[in-house]
Design a protein around this motif. Structure first.
Motif, short mmCIF file in Angstrom:
data_model
loop_
_atom_site.label_atom_id
_atom_site.label_comp_id
_atom_site.label_asym_id
_atom_site.label_seq_id
_atom_site.Cartn_x
_atom_site.Cartn_y
_atom_site.Cartn_z
N GLU A 247 0.88 -1.29 0.09
CA GLU A 247 -0.06 -0.05 0.05
C GLU A 247 0.72 1.30 0.10
O GLU A 247 0.69 2.16 -0.90
N ALA A 248 1.95 0.99 0.55
CA ALA A 248 2.95 2.38 0.83
C ALA A 248 3.59 2.83 -0.45
O ALA A 248 3.99 3.72 -0.84
N LEU A 249 3.71 1.64 -1.33
CA LEU A 249 4.38 1.86 -2.63
C LEU A 249 3.74 2.93 -3.54
O LEU A 249 4.28 4.10 -4.03
N ALA A 250 2.48 3.21 -3.40
CA ALA A 250 2.01 4.24 -4.18
C ALA A 250 2.38 5.72 -3.79
O ALA A 250 2.00 6.77 -4.53
N ASN A 251 2.69 5.58 -2.42
CA ASN A 251 3.25 7.31 -2.02
C ASN A 251 4.45 7.42 -2.11
O ASN A 251 5.06 8.60 -1.69
N LEU A 252 5.40 6.55 -2.68
CA LEU A 252 6.95 6.59 -2.78
C LEU A 252 7.08 7.36 -4.20
O LEU A 252 6.59 6.75 -5.33
N THR A 253 7.70 8.55 -4.00
CA THR A 253 7.87 9.45 -5.31
C THR A 253 9.27 10.16 -5.31
O THR A 253 9.99 10.12 -4.11
N GLY A 254 9.82 10.44 -6.46
CA GLY A 254 11.02 11.32 -6.58
C GLY A 254 11.99 10.58 -6.03
O GLY A 254 12.53 9.50 -6.19
N ALA A 255 12.80 11.16 -5.27
CA ALA A 255 14.08 10.73 -4.41
C ALA A 255 13.62 9.85 -3.25
O ALA A 255 14.64 9.11 -2.93
N ASP A 256 12.51 9.81 -3.10
CA ASP A 256 12.09 8.97 -1.88
C ASP A 256 11.34 7.74 -2.21
O ASP A 256 10.49 7.14 -1.79
N ASN A 257 11.69 7.11 -3.47
CA ASN A 257 11.16 5.96 -4.23
C ASN A 257 11.80 4.59 -3.74
O ASN A 257 11.35 3.48 -4.43
N CYS A 258 12.52 4.52 -2.55
CA CYS A 258 13.04 3.44 -2.15
C CYS A 258 13.08 3.34 -0.47
O CYS A 258 13.85 4.15 0.18
#
Length: 339
Positions: A247-258
């Motif tokens: 569920e959290a994957l959807a909110n990972l963006t930009g430099a915070d994608n890992c």
């Protein structure tokens, strides 16, 4: 959405299938059955009343993975497949690098080809090595002391490099502590092939008479009773963490994608404490003998779980009594495992 679960017929993978199916996801399992049984997936179907799509394949077979992800229209991957025994990794390091590192490279290459860019990775607290402080936070320096831990760290670095190279990738790295327990139905549980490498299945094989005694590897550690301390987590709590990570994957963006997160309880129990807890739960005596320390084992290891609470809204719910009770329930109902 269809989730590809690599190693999905294994101990943690089969429990993960249950959790994802019950949450409304479709799943397709890829497993080469090197350390698992397809019977576990029939049990998953019995628990959930749903069909589990299964493909016999190896993660090192990139073309097979591309075909499977395309046919089933997969949108994300939960990656369990790999070798996992610390002692064996010391004896057979090349097998571990091939399966765990090269296999993951094959999987990621297949994902890139077919346009799937979301993955939850089954990592390990072994990446920390000898603790410099406790509890272990995700910012603790890494320094694995055995090949198994080094393969996990290498994959982590691969994922971080890939995430930095292109923002379309989204990864959650889950550093497990020590999974134990079984589904409350007693239909699925840990089914080690050959001599167990982990403490709990060895204890159960002594309890049910398959083995005469438990070998406790070292009683001269700097702990209260001289035996090593670990953070044990119920497998059902663990896989709930994977659902939260998805569920959290959807909110990972930009430099915070890992995102890297510990999954544990935050409590440490010694080997002898585990033995006594299991004796209480099973009403069985567990005779043991002291053996030399195992190469690659650390003295004490338990998690700081605050980041999982903050980032995933997840905390472990099941206590040590539930871990022992559900393990013994599985063993009593399946004295020969899945055979």
């Amino acid at each position: 959405m269809t989730i590809l679960i690599t190693g999905g017929a294994g101990y943690i993978g089969s429990h993960c299938c249950v959790t994802f199916l019950e949450a409304g996801h479709d799943v397709v399992v890829v497993d080469n059955l090197s350390n698992s049984r397809s019977e576990s997936l029939k049990r998953v179907e019995a628990i959930t009343g749903q069909t589990v799509k299964y493909e016999l394949a190896d993660i090192r077979d990139r073309s097979a993975l591309e075909d499977i992800m395309t046919r089933y229209k997969c949108t994300a991957v939960v990656h369990f497949a790999g070798l996992k025994a610390v002692g064996e990794s010391v004896a057979k390091p090349l097998e571990y690098y091939e399966n765990n590192v090269i296999g993951t490279h094959s999987l990621l290459s297949a994902m890139e080809t077919v346009g799937v860019h979301r993955l939850i990775f089954s990592s390990s607290a072994t990446v920390y090595g000898e603790p410099q402080f406790l509890p272990l936070t995700e910012s603790h320096p890494t320094g694995p002391v055995n090949p198994y831990g080094r393969t996990k760290l290498m994959v982590e670095e691969m994922l971080r490099d890939l995430a930095a190279s292109d923002p379309k990738w989204r990864f959650t790295i889950l550093r497990y502590f020590n999974p134990v327990g079984a589904h409350s139905s007693g239909l699925i549980g840990e089914n080690p092939l050959g001599i167990p490498n982990n403490l709990m299945p060895f204890i159960t094989q002594v309890a049910d008479g398959r083995r005469e005694q438990l070998s406790v590897f070292g009683d001269d550690y700097d702990t209260a009773d001289g035996t090593g301390i670990r953070d044990y987590i119920h497998v059902v709590d663990l896989v709930e963490g994977h659902l939260k990570a998805h569920e959290a994957l959807a909110n990972l963006t930009g430099a915070d994608n890992c995102l890297t997160v510990n999954l544990g309880t935050g409590n440490g129990y010694s080997v002898l404490q585990m033995v006594k807890a299991f004796e209480r739960s099973s009403n069985k005596s567990i005779p043991y003998t002291i053996a030399p320390r195992r190469e690659g084992d650390v003295v004490e290891c338990y998690a700081d779980t605050s980041k999982a609470d903050e980032k995933l809204s997840w905390t472990a719910q099941k206590d040590l009594e539930a871990m022992c009770h559900d393990t013994w329930n599985w063993v009593c109902k399946n004295p020969k495992g899945y055979e």
